[in-house]
Design a protein around this motif. Sequence first.
Motif, PDB file in Angstrom:
ATOM      1  N   TYR A  76       0.834  -1.211   0.000  1.00 51.11           N
ATOM      2  CA  TYR A  76       0.000   0.000   0.000  1.00 51.11           C
ATOM      3  C   TYR A  76       0.862   1.251   0.000  1.00 51.11           C
ATOM      4  CZ  TYR A  76      -3.152   3.641   1.707  1.00 51.11           C
ATOM      5  OH  TYR A  76      -3.859   4.810   1.846  1.00 51.11           O
ATOM      6  N   MET A  77       1.906   1.246   0.810  1.00 53.52           N
ATOM      7  CA  MET A  77       2.798   2.399   0.852  1.00 53.52           C
ATOM      8  C   MET A  77       3.464   2.617  -0.504  1.00 53.52           C
ATOM      9  SD  MET A  77       2.050   3.260   3.777  1.00 53.52           S
ATOM     10  CE  MET A  77       1.274   2.469   5.199  1.00 53.52           C
ATOM     11  N   GLY A  78       3.757   1.514  -1.189  1.00 51.98           N
ATOM     12  CA  GLY A  78       4.329   1.649  -2.521  1.00 51.98           C
ATOM     13  C   GLY A  78       3.339   2.259  -3.496  1.00 51.98           C
ATOM     14  N   GLU A  79       2.066   1.885  -3.360  1.00 50.93           N
ATOM     15  CA  GLU A  79       1.038   2.440  -4.248  1.00 50.93           C
ATOM     16  C   GLU A  79       0.835   3.932  -4.001  1.00 50.93           C
ATOM     17  OE1 GLU A  79      -2.655   0.453  -4.696  1.00 50.93           O
ATOM     18  OE2 GLU A  79      -1.774  -1.543  -4.637  1.00 50.93           O
ATOM     19  N   LEU A  80       1.029   4.364  -2.766  1.00 51.00           N
ATOM     20  CA  LEU A  80       0.859   5.790  -2.467  1.00 51.00           C
ATOM     21  C   LEU A  80       1.768   6.646  -3.336  1.00 51.00           C
ATOM     22  CD1 LEU A  80       0.628   5.868   1.449  1.00 51.00           C
ATOM     23  CD2 LEU A  80      -1.210   6.296  -0.184  1.00 51.00           C
ATOM     24  N   ARG A  81       2.930   6.118  -3.644  1.00 52.12           N
ATOM     25  CA  ARG A  81       3.901   6.886  -4.432  1.00 52.12           C
ATOM     26  C   ARG A  81       3.522   6.979  -5.902  1.00 52.12           C
ATOM     27  NH1 ARG A  81       6.359   4.263  -0.307  1.00 52.12           N
ATOM     28  NH2 ARG A  81       7.596   5.562   1.076  1.00 52.12           N
ATOM     29  N   ASP A  84       1.265  10.540  -7.112  1.00 54.75           N
ATOM     30  CA  ASP A  84       1.878  11.857  -7.273  1.00 54.75           C
ATOM     31  C   ASP A  84       1.679  12.719  -6.029  1.00 54.75           C
ATOM     32  OD1 ASP A  84       3.393  13.700  -8.682  1.00 54.75           O
ATOM     33  OD2 ASP A  84       1.642  14.706  -9.537  1.00 54.75           O
ATOM     34  N   LEU A  85       1.798  12.079  -4.858  1.00 52.24           N
ATOM     35  CA  LEU A  85       1.662  12.798  -3.591  1.00 52.24           C
ATOM     36  C   LEU A  85       3.009  13.391  -3.189  1.00 52.24           C
ATOM     37  CD1 LEU A  85      -0.470  10.251  -1.530  1.00 52.24           C
ATOM     38  CD2 LEU A  85      -1.293  12.316  -2.681  1.00 52.24           C
ATOM     39  N   ALA A  86       2.952  14.506  -2.488  1.00 53.97           N
ATOM     40  CA  ALA A  86       4.169  15.101  -1.950  1.00 53.97           C
ATOM     41  C   ALA A  86       4.735  14.192  -0.860  1.00 53.97           C
ATOM     42  CB  ALA A  86       3.873  16.487  -1.380  1.00 53.97           C
ATOM     43  N   PRO A  87       6.056  14.234  -0.624  1.00 55.21           N
ATOM     44  CA  PRO A  87       6.645  13.396   0.435  1.00 55.21           C
ATOM     45  C   PRO A  87       5.963  13.576   1.786  1.00 55.21           C
ATOM     46  CG  PRO A  87       8.370  14.377  -0.911  1.00 55.21           C
ATOM     47  CD  PRO A  87       7.075  14.991  -1.365  1.00 55.21           C
ATOM     48  N   ALA A  88       5.586  14.800   2.097  1.00 56.96           N
ATOM     49  CA  ALA A  88       4.916  15.051   3.378  1.00 56.96           C
ATOM     50  C   ALA A  88       3.559  14.354   3.433  1.00 56.96           C
ATOM     51  CB  ALA A  88       4.745  16.557   3.599  1.00 56.96           C
ATOM     52  N   ALA A  91       4.119  10.619   3.977  1.00 57.96           N
ATOM     53  CA  ALA A  91       4.487  10.394   5.377  1.00 57.96           C
ATOM     54  C   ALA A  91       3.267  10.476   6.281  1.00 57.96           C
ATOM     55  CB  ALA A  91       5.535  11.416   5.811  1.00 57.96           C
ATOM     56  N   ARG A  92       2.374  11.428   6.004  1.00 58.20           N
ATOM     57  CA  ARG A  92       1.172  11.556   6.838  1.00 58.20           C
ATOM     58  C   ARG A  92       0.245  10.358   6.652  1.00 58.20           C
ATOM     59  NH1 ARG A  92      -1.721  15.672   4.579  1.00 58.20           N
ATOM     60  NH2 ARG A  92      -2.949  14.022   3.617  1.00 58.20           N
ATOM     61  N   ASN A  93       0.133   9.836   5.421  1.00 58.61           N
ATOM     62  CA  ASN A  93      -0.664   8.633   5.187  1.00 58.61           C
ATOM     63  C   ASN A  93      -0.144   7.462   6.000  1.00 58.61           C
ATOM     64  OD1 ASN A  93      -2.813   8.399   2.720  1.00 58.61           O
ATOM     65  ND2 ASN A  93      -1.455  10.161   2.427  1.00 58.61           N
ATOM     66  N   ILE A  94       1.173   7.318   6.053  1.00 54.75           N
ATOM     67  CA  ILE A  94       1.780   6.227   6.825  1.00 54.75           C
ATOM     68  C   ILE A  94       1.455   6.394   8.308  1.00 54.75           C
ATOM     69  CG2 ILE A  94       3.976   5.205   7.533  1.00 54.75           C
ATOM     70  CD1 ILE A  94       5.068   5.941   4.758  1.00 54.75           C
ATOM     71  N   VAL A  95       1.585   7.614   8.804  1.00 55.17           N
ATOM     72  CA  VAL A  95       1.263   7.877  10.213  1.00 55.17           C
ATOM     73  C   VAL A  95      -0.207   7.580  10.485  1.00 55.17           C
ATOM     74  CG1 VAL A  95       1.084   9.675  11.964  1.00 55.17           C
ATOM     75  CG2 VAL A  95       3.113   9.556  10.520  1.00 55.17           C
ATOM     76  N   ALA A  96      -1.083   7.941   9.544  1.00 61.03           N
ATOM     77  CA  ALA A  96      -2.518   7.703   9.714  1.00 61.03           C
ATOM     78  C   ALA A  96      -2.809   6.210   9.853  1.00 61.03           C
ATOM     79  CB  ALA A  96      -3.287   8.289   8.530  1.00 61.03           C
ATOM     80  N   GLU A 116       3.015  -1.131  12.831  1.00 60.15           N
ATOM     81  CA  GLU A 116       4.073  -0.538  13.651  1.00 60.15           C
ATOM     82  C   GLU A 116       5.455  -0.801  13.066  1.00 60.15           C
ATOM     83  OE1 GLU A 116       3.755  -2.171  17.520  1.00 60.15           O
ATOM     84  OE2 GLU A 116       4.210  -4.240  16.906  1.00 60.15           O
ATOM     85  N   LEU A 117       5.536  -1.749  12.142  1.00 61.00           N
ATOM     86  CA  LEU A 117       6.808  -2.041  11.491  1.00 61.00           C
ATOM     87  C   LEU A 117       7.025  -1.195  10.237  1.00 61.00           C
ATOM     88  CD1 LEU A 117       6.766  -5.944  11.782  1.00 61.00           C
ATOM     89  CD2 LEU A 117       7.933  -4.286  13.261  1.00 61.00           C
ATOM     90  N   ILE A 118       5.999  -0.419   9.878  1.00 59.80           N
ATOM     91  CA  ILE A 118       6.111   0.471   8.721  1.00 59.80           C
ATOM     92  C   ILE A 118       6.659   1.800   9.204  1.00 59.80           C
ATOM     93  CG2 ILE A 118       4.885   1.587   6.826  1.00 59.80           C
ATOM     94  CD1 ILE A 118       4.927  -1.423   6.620  1.00 59.80           C
ATOM     95  N   THR A 119       7.741   2.231   8.623  1.00 61.50           N
ATOM     96  CA  THR A 119       8.363   3.493   9.030  1.00 61.50           C
ATOM     97  C   THR A 119       8.276   4.503   7.903  1.00 61.50           C
ATOM     98  OG1 THR A 119      10.536   2.747   8.278  1.00 61.50           O
ATOM     99  CG2 THR A 119       9.974   2.374  10.589  1.00 61.50           C
ATOM    100  N   THR A 120       8.236   5.765   8.274  1.00 60.98           N
ATOM    101  CA  THR A 120       8.195   6.830   7.279  1.00 60.98           C
ATOM    102  C   THR A 120       9.601   7.060   6.742  1.00 60.98           C
ATOM    103  OG1 THR A 120       8.518   8.493   8.989  1.00 60.98           O
ATOM    104  CG2 THR A 120       6.259   7.991   8.384  1.00 60.98           C
ATOM    105  N   GLN A 121       9.674   7.333   5.458  1.00 58.62           N
ATOM    106  CA  GLN A 121      10.965   7.672   4.891  1.00 58.62           C
ATOM    107  C   GLN A 121      11.389   9.050   5.380  1.00 58.62           C
ATOM    108  OE1 GLN A 121      10.557   7.406   0.650  1.00 58.62           O
ATOM    109  NE2 GLN A 121      11.236   5.295   0.642  1.00 58.62           N
ATOM    110  N   LYS A 122      12.694   9.208   5.556  1.00 63.47           N
ATOM    111  CA  LYS A 122      13.185  10.527   5.924  1.00 63.47           C
ATOM    112  C   LYS A 122      13.013  11.451   4.728  1.00 63.47           C
ATOM    113  CE  LYS A 122      16.543   9.283   9.452  1.00 63.47           C
ATOM    114  NZ  LYS A 122      17.957   9.373   9.890  1.00 63.47           N
ATOM    115  N   MET A 123      12.241  12.508   4.956  1.00 69.56           N
ATOM    116  CA  MET A 123      11.955  13.428   3.861  1.00 69.56           C
ATOM    117  C   MET A 123      13.071  14.449   3.735  1.00 69.56           C
ATOM    118  SD  MET A 123       7.933  14.229   4.341  1.00 69.56           S
ATOM    119  CE  MET A 123       8.199  14.879   5.968  1.00 69.56           C
ATOM    120  N   TRP A 124      13.335  14.845   2.514  1.00 67.83           N
ATOM    121  CA  TRP A 124      14.250  15.964   2.301  1.00 67.83           C
ATOM    122  C   TRP A 124      13.675  17.189   2.977  1.00 67.83           C
ATOM    123  CZ3 TRP A 124      18.973  15.383   0.346  1.00 67.83           C
ATOM    124  CH2 TRP A 124      19.235  14.240  -0.426  1.00 67.83           C
TER     125      TRP A 124
END
Length: 317
Positions: A76-81, A84-88, A91-96, A116-124
């Motif tokens: 799912y996290m891969g599909e989010l990308r 065309d969503l912004a990195p922020a 990251a918010r979708n993952i937190v949600a 809980e094993l899914i982590t947000t990528q460090k955003m630029w």
Amino acid sequence: MAKRTTKLQQLAQTGPTPRAGRATETLCADFLNYLRGECHLAANSIDAYGRDMRRFVTWVGKRRLGDLKVGDLSSYMGELRTFDLAPASVARNIVAVRTFFKFLQLEGIVQDNPAELITTQKMWQRIPSVLTIRQVDAFLRSPKKTDKYWQRDVAMLEVLYATGCRASEVCTLRVRDLSLADRHLRCEGKGGKQRMVPIGSGAINAINRYCEMLRGELAAKVPHPPEELFLSRSGRALDRVQLWRLVKMYAQRVGIDSKISPHSLRHSFATHLLAGGADLRQVQEMLGHASIQTTQIYTHVEHSRLKKVHQQYHPRA
């Protein structure tokens, strides 16, 4: 609560029936109510989480939440990308999703939390748009007396830059929140947190002129005038979309970058304070940041500006 939990557990544990999708929607609605009532998140944050959860519900479809594994959520996290969503936003979708599964655990609907094993990528760290002091001066002078509501617009722009308040905070600012004699105002930020923000002479004079010359006229257009300071032409409280459009219009008038937004004035406020020698903790308090790390991005902005100066003027740069 016990009856509701039992029913939700039954819905989550049954096989993939035509009602399974509806069960997920119900859980998401309960989750948003939990964020609103228990976590006291701001309305804008609730709206953002709502959009994230609608996207997640669509992806889940008829599957049972208890059957989802780490690999499924990673997909799912891969599909989010692909959206065309912004990195922020990613990251918010993952937190949600992570917060949603914690809620399901609290309700006893799932035992394990694969999210809980899914982590947000460090955003630029994206350097925000910042106006120069000369641009700010031109921008604050952009409303002209030929503009129908120029008194309001001057006051609004002055408050945005003088206080560093968010667009939503300026729109919800009430007349009773002003203490102009003491040169400060009370601001209600994210999560209903209040703070006192200093305000300068330019903004004070603009607010007084607006209140004396125009606000009463606008307030008279509705039977029950709102408490908010800034009113629209219909007499109702100015909303964020209207404020955003006004900022864009005046920025365009003086030839400022089209990417400028109300938040750019907040960025400029913080950057100019730090450039003038303000302490980072003081700026944090004025901006209403919960974490000093959020405020630290402005040290990067100022460092970037100094690098440009060095490159431009140093003979060996």
